[in-house]
Write a protein that holds these residues in place. Sequence first.
Motif, PDB file in Angstrom:
ATOM      1  N   THR A  81     -28.389   6.087 -16.588  1.00 49.87           N
ATOM      2  CA  THR A  81     -27.868   7.426 -16.854  1.00 49.87           C
ATOM      3  C   THR A  81     -28.495   8.035 -18.106  1.00 49.87           C
ATOM      4  O   THR A  81     -28.769   9.225 -18.167  1.00 49.87           O
ATOM      5  CB  THR A  81     -26.340   7.388 -17.051  1.00 49.87           C
ATOM      6  N   HIS A  82     -28.682   7.194 -19.142  1.00 46.95           N
ATOM      7  CA  HIS A  82     -29.268   7.657 -20.406  1.00 46.95           C
ATOM      8  C   HIS A  82     -29.584   6.436 -21.259  1.00 46.95           C
ATOM      9  O   HIS A  82     -29.329   5.294 -20.865  1.00 46.95           O
ATOM     10  CB  HIS A  82     -28.338   8.635 -21.125  1.00 46.95           C
ATOM     11  N   GLU A  83     -30.107   6.701 -22.448  1.00 50.24           N
ATOM     12  CA  GLU A  83     -30.728   5.640 -23.240  1.00 50.24           C
ATOM     13  C   GLU A  83     -29.844   5.016 -24.314  1.00 50.24           C
ATOM     14  O   GLU A  83     -30.322   4.189 -25.097  1.00 50.24           O
ATOM     15  CB  GLU A  83     -32.020   6.164 -23.885  1.00 50.24           C
ATOM     16  N   HIS A  84     -28.563   5.354 -24.393  1.00 50.77           N
ATOM     17  CA  HIS A  84     -27.733   4.764 -25.440  1.00 50.77           C
ATOM     18  C   HIS A  84     -27.568   3.267 -25.234  1.00 50.77           C
ATOM     19  O   HIS A  84     -27.542   2.767 -24.114  1.00 50.77           O
ATOM     20  CB  HIS A  84     -26.364   5.445 -25.497  1.00 50.77           C
ATOM     21  N   LYS A  85     -27.420   2.562 -26.369  1.00 51.95           N
ATOM     22  CA  LYS A  85     -27.411   1.098 -26.384  1.00 51.95           C
ATOM     23  C   LYS A  85     -26.354   0.501 -25.451  1.00 51.95           C
ATOM     24  O   LYS A  85     -26.596  -0.517 -24.798  1.00 51.95           O
ATOM     25  CB  LYS A  85     -27.153   0.621 -27.827  1.00 51.95           C
ATOM     26  N   ASP A  86     -25.170   1.122 -25.400  1.00 52.74           N
ATOM     27  CA  ASP A  86     -24.107   0.542 -24.569  1.00 52.74           C
ATOM     28  C   ASP A  86     -24.386   0.709 -23.082  1.00 52.74           C
ATOM     29  O   ASP A  86     -23.605   0.231 -22.248  1.00 52.74           O
ATOM     30  CB  ASP A  86     -22.731   1.127 -24.932  1.00 52.74           C
ATOM     31  N   HIS A  87     -25.511   1.342 -22.731  1.00 54.14           N
ATOM     32  CA  HIS A  87     -25.882   1.492 -21.325  1.00 54.14           C
ATOM     33  C   HIS A  87     -27.179   0.757 -20.960  1.00 54.14           C
ATOM     34  O   HIS A  87     -27.491   0.613 -19.786  1.00 54.14           O
ATOM     35  CB  HIS A  87     -25.997   2.982 -20.975  1.00 54.14           C
ATOM     36  N   VAL A  88     -27.920   0.302 -21.980  1.00 50.08           N
ATOM     37  CA  VAL A  88     -29.206  -0.368 -21.685  1.00 50.08           C
ATOM     38  C   VAL A  88     -29.315  -1.780 -22.259  1.00 50.08           C
ATOM     39  O   VAL A  88     -30.207  -2.535 -21.869  1.00 50.08           O
ATOM     40  CB  VAL A  88     -30.417   0.467 -22.203  1.00 50.08           C
ATOM     41  N   ALA A  89     -28.421  -2.159 -23.158  1.00 50.67           N
ATOM     42  CA  ALA A  89     -28.638  -3.365 -23.976  1.00 50.67           C
ATOM     43  C   ALA A  89     -28.746  -4.670 -23.193  1.00 50.67           C
ATOM     44  O   ALA A  89     -29.325  -5.642 -23.670  1.00 50.67           O
ATOM     45  CB  ALA A  89     -27.538  -3.492 -25.029  1.00 50.67           C
ATOM     46  N   GLY A 167     -25.598  12.117 -14.348  1.00 51.41           N
ATOM     47  CA  GLY A 167     -24.648  11.505 -13.441  1.00 51.41           C
ATOM     48  C   GLY A 167     -25.336  11.464 -12.084  1.00 51.41           C
ATOM     49  O   GLY A 167     -26.475  11.910 -11.936  1.00 51.41           O
ATOM     50  N   PHE A 168     -24.660  10.950 -11.061  1.00 50.17           N
ATOM     51  CA  PHE A 168     -25.270  10.873  -9.736  1.00 50.17           C
ATOM     52  C   PHE A 168     -24.233  11.148  -8.658  1.00 50.17           C
ATOM     53  O   PHE A 168     -23.089  10.707  -8.762  1.00 50.17           O
ATOM     54  CB  PHE A 168     -25.881   9.480  -9.495  1.00 50.17           C
ATOM     55  N   ARG A 169     -24.668  11.878  -7.634  1.00 45.52           N
ATOM     56  CA  ARG A 169     -23.863  12.022  -6.428  1.00 45.52           C
ATOM     57  C   ARG A 169     -24.550  11.242  -5.320  1.00 45.52           C
ATOM     58  O   ARG A 169     -25.735  11.453  -5.026  1.00 45.52           O
ATOM     59  CB  ARG A 169     -23.691  13.486  -6.021  1.00 45.52           C
TER      60      ARG A 169
END
Length: 262
Positions: A81-89, A167-169
């Motif tokens: 969804t995006h590059e923040h740490k809590d989404h890629v770590a 986001g995604f549909r």
Amino acid sequence: EKKHNFEAMQLTFLGTGTSQGVPVIGCLCPICQSSNPKDARLRSSVMLEWDDFRFVIDTGPDFRQQMLREKIRTLDGVVFTHEHKDHVAGLDDIRAFNFMTQQSMPIYCTTAVEETLKREFSYAFYNKSYPGVPQMELNNITERPFQLGNQTWIPLPVMHAKMPVLGFRIGQLSYITDANFISEETKEKIKGSDILILNALRMEQHISHFTLEEAIEMAQQLEIPQVYFTHISHQLGLHDEVSKTLPHHMHLAFDGLKLQFS
């Protein structure tokens, strides 16, 4: 052989917590001390399964734990969804799938996310001869629809303060995390969904996330019949207590919850 037995598509909430998770380290609040398993939230991520396909949206710091909990042995790709740490770590843990399949893991992300992955996991891109580094096959996505398996994924551009997030549909489901602004154009793409998953961080205002009140208002505006809130912090309150206050068709998601949709 099919990976599962259900007829519709299935979504599993791998995690429903915000960046610190719940409980928060060292916190003595009633939510963090709760014995209700629904108050324990790993970092936000979902898994989608249909036919012979299985994809995960985001690999947060708890990705390994989430895959072990759900007993996952195969994965067809990761969508970010995006590059923040809590989404890629947690991306490094795709290595287990690389080892089992002897193949690179397909990754679907924007240019901004790709730049972050190359910085955060530089050893995977610039030292490929070293044994055991995660093997990835990067696929660039934009705001245009794209195909995964036999399904069309429609990106839902939203804003997370000043950061663009997707986001995604997918079919009748719309999934949005990390947003505090949704444009009219994106709202039109969401309308008509049977299920909306939307972030609701806490009661108090926040610079980059919807409050519970704002999320409820947005869901009502979009007129979606079933709504689930995610990316929840310990500041929102106890799961059971907050749930009692919600409109009948709105729910707090919890880790491990499964939804079926078409």
